[in-house]
Motif scaffolding. Sequence first.
Motif, PDB file in Angstrom:
ATOM      1  N   ASN A  92     -14.995 -10.302 -14.924  1.00 51.43           N
ATOM      2  CA  ASN A  92     -14.527 -10.803 -13.782  1.00 51.43           C
ATOM      3  C   ASN A  92     -15.743 -11.350 -12.888  1.00 51.43           C
ATOM      4  OD1 ASN A  92     -12.829 -11.258 -11.478  1.00 51.43           O
ATOM      5  ND2 ASN A  92     -11.540  -9.779 -12.243  1.00 51.43           N
ATOM      6  N   ASP A  93     -15.414 -11.852 -11.854  1.00 54.38           N
ATOM      7  CA  ASP A  93     -16.509 -12.432 -10.900  1.00 54.38           C
ATOM      8  C   ASP A  93     -16.429 -12.310  -9.363  1.00 54.38           C
ATOM      9  OD1 ASP A  93     -18.060 -14.595  -9.687  1.00 54.38           O
ATOM     10  OD2 ASP A  93     -17.337 -16.139 -10.862  1.00 54.38           O
ATOM     11  N   PRO A  94     -17.564 -11.809  -8.697  1.00 56.93           N
ATOM     12  CA  PRO A  94     -17.361 -11.299  -7.258  1.00 56.93           C
ATOM     13  C   PRO A  94     -17.775 -12.409  -6.480  1.00 56.93           C
ATOM     14  CG  PRO A  94     -19.335 -10.642  -8.287  1.00 56.93           C
ATOM     15  CD  PRO A  94     -18.759 -11.169  -9.550  1.00 56.93           C
ATOM     16  N   HIS A  95     -17.779 -13.529  -7.089  1.00 52.64           N
ATOM     17  CA  HIS A  95     -18.229 -14.757  -6.283  1.00 52.64           C
ATOM     18  C   HIS A  95     -17.602 -15.882  -6.391  1.00 52.64           C
ATOM     19  CE1 HIS A  95     -22.121 -12.465  -5.783  1.00 52.64           C
ATOM     20  NE2 HIS A  95     -22.163 -12.328  -7.070  1.00 52.64           N
ATOM     21  N   GLY A  96     -17.156 -16.456  -7.580  1.00 55.50           N
ATOM     22  CA  GLY A  96     -16.319 -17.505  -7.736  1.00 55.50           C
ATOM     23  C   GLY A  96     -16.994 -18.776  -7.608  1.00 55.50           C
ATOM     24  N   PRO A  97     -16.326 -19.674  -7.909  1.00 50.11           N
ATOM     25  CA  PRO A  97     -14.900 -19.973  -8.316  1.00 50.11           C
ATOM     26  C   PRO A  97     -14.935 -19.712  -9.943  1.00 50.11           C
ATOM     27  CG  PRO A  97     -15.833 -22.230  -8.255  1.00 50.11           C
ATOM     28  CD  PRO A  97     -17.128 -21.088  -7.544  1.00 50.11           C
ATOM     29  N   LEU A  98     -13.831 -19.658 -10.264  1.00 52.03           N
ATOM     30  CA  LEU A  98     -13.510 -19.468 -11.946  1.00 52.03           C
ATOM     31  C   LEU A  98     -13.122 -20.982 -12.285  1.00 52.03           C
ATOM     32  CD1 LEU A  98     -11.206 -16.314 -12.115  1.00 52.03           C
ATOM     33  CD2 LEU A  98     -13.803 -16.631 -12.793  1.00 52.03           C
ATOM     34  N   THR A  99     -13.399 -21.353 -13.270  1.00 50.33           N
ATOM     35  CA  THR A  99     -13.078 -22.729 -14.001  1.00 50.33           C
ATOM     36  C   THR A  99     -12.309 -22.581 -15.108  1.00 50.33           C
ATOM     37  OG1 THR A  99     -15.058 -23.629 -13.046  1.00 50.33           O
ATOM     38  CG2 THR A  99     -13.909 -24.914 -14.756  1.00 50.33           C
ATOM     39  N   ALA A 100     -11.063 -23.026 -15.396  1.00 47.11           N
ATOM     40  CA  ALA A 100     -10.436 -22.887 -16.486  1.00 47.11           C
ATOM     41  C   ALA A 100     -10.339 -24.180 -17.150  1.00 47.11           C
ATOM     42  CB  ALA A 100      -8.929 -22.698 -16.228  1.00 47.11           C
ATOM     43  N   GLU A 101     -10.473 -24.442 -18.617  1.00 53.46           N
ATOM     44  CA  GLU A 101     -10.480 -25.477 -19.540  1.00 53.46           C
ATOM     45  C   GLU A 101      -9.573 -25.311 -20.494  1.00 53.46           C
ATOM     46  OE1 GLU A 101     -14.128 -27.066 -20.696  1.00 53.46           O
ATOM     47  OE2 GLU A 101     -14.707 -27.571 -18.805  1.00 53.46           O
ATOM     48  N   SER A 102      -8.279 -26.277 -20.518  1.00 58.76           N
ATOM     49  CA  SER A 102      -7.335 -26.237 -21.753  1.00 58.76           C
ATOM     50  C   SER A 102      -7.414 -27.045 -22.537  1.00 58.76           C
ATOM     51  CB  SER A 102      -5.979 -25.971 -20.977  1.00 58.76           C
ATOM     52  OG  SER A 102      -5.966 -24.660 -19.971  1.00 58.76           O
TER      53      SER A 102
END
Length: 146
Positions: A92-102
């Motif tokens: 997980n990530d306490p800072h962000g952002p998350l990036t999604a690639e599909s």
Amino acid sequence: MAVSIIRDKYKWNMLEAIGGQVTDISDGFARGNLPLSEQVMQPTGVFHAGAITVLADEVASAAIHGTYASDTKAQDKLFPYSVQISLNLLTNDPHGPLTAESKVVRRGRMTVVDTVVTSSSGETAALMRSTHMMVDLQKKGPHKTN
């Protein structure tokens, strides 16, 4: 269903409602991100699993759709109705952002997509494989094919 409602669905309303956005779309590929905020955070200060799932699912749908909501041909496309999602949360990530690639793996009535969610530090945070039934929203119910 009115054409405007179908067109509006391709704005990825759920993702936008929690502060994310789809940033890049091409045929068979999409990228999006989700900043960390109190709205998507669990009590431990990292992303809620549901928020990560929303990011991955919406970006997968965008990859299948392959075009932006502003495209006038958007309402003519079949809708990628999610019927199966397998999501592995790796970190997980306490800072962000998350990036999604599909990326679309297989197209057809049942379309398969692989999605990688990456943390702000570049770690793989989640892996998702999803299956989407392609449906005509002009007809009643997502499971009717004629």
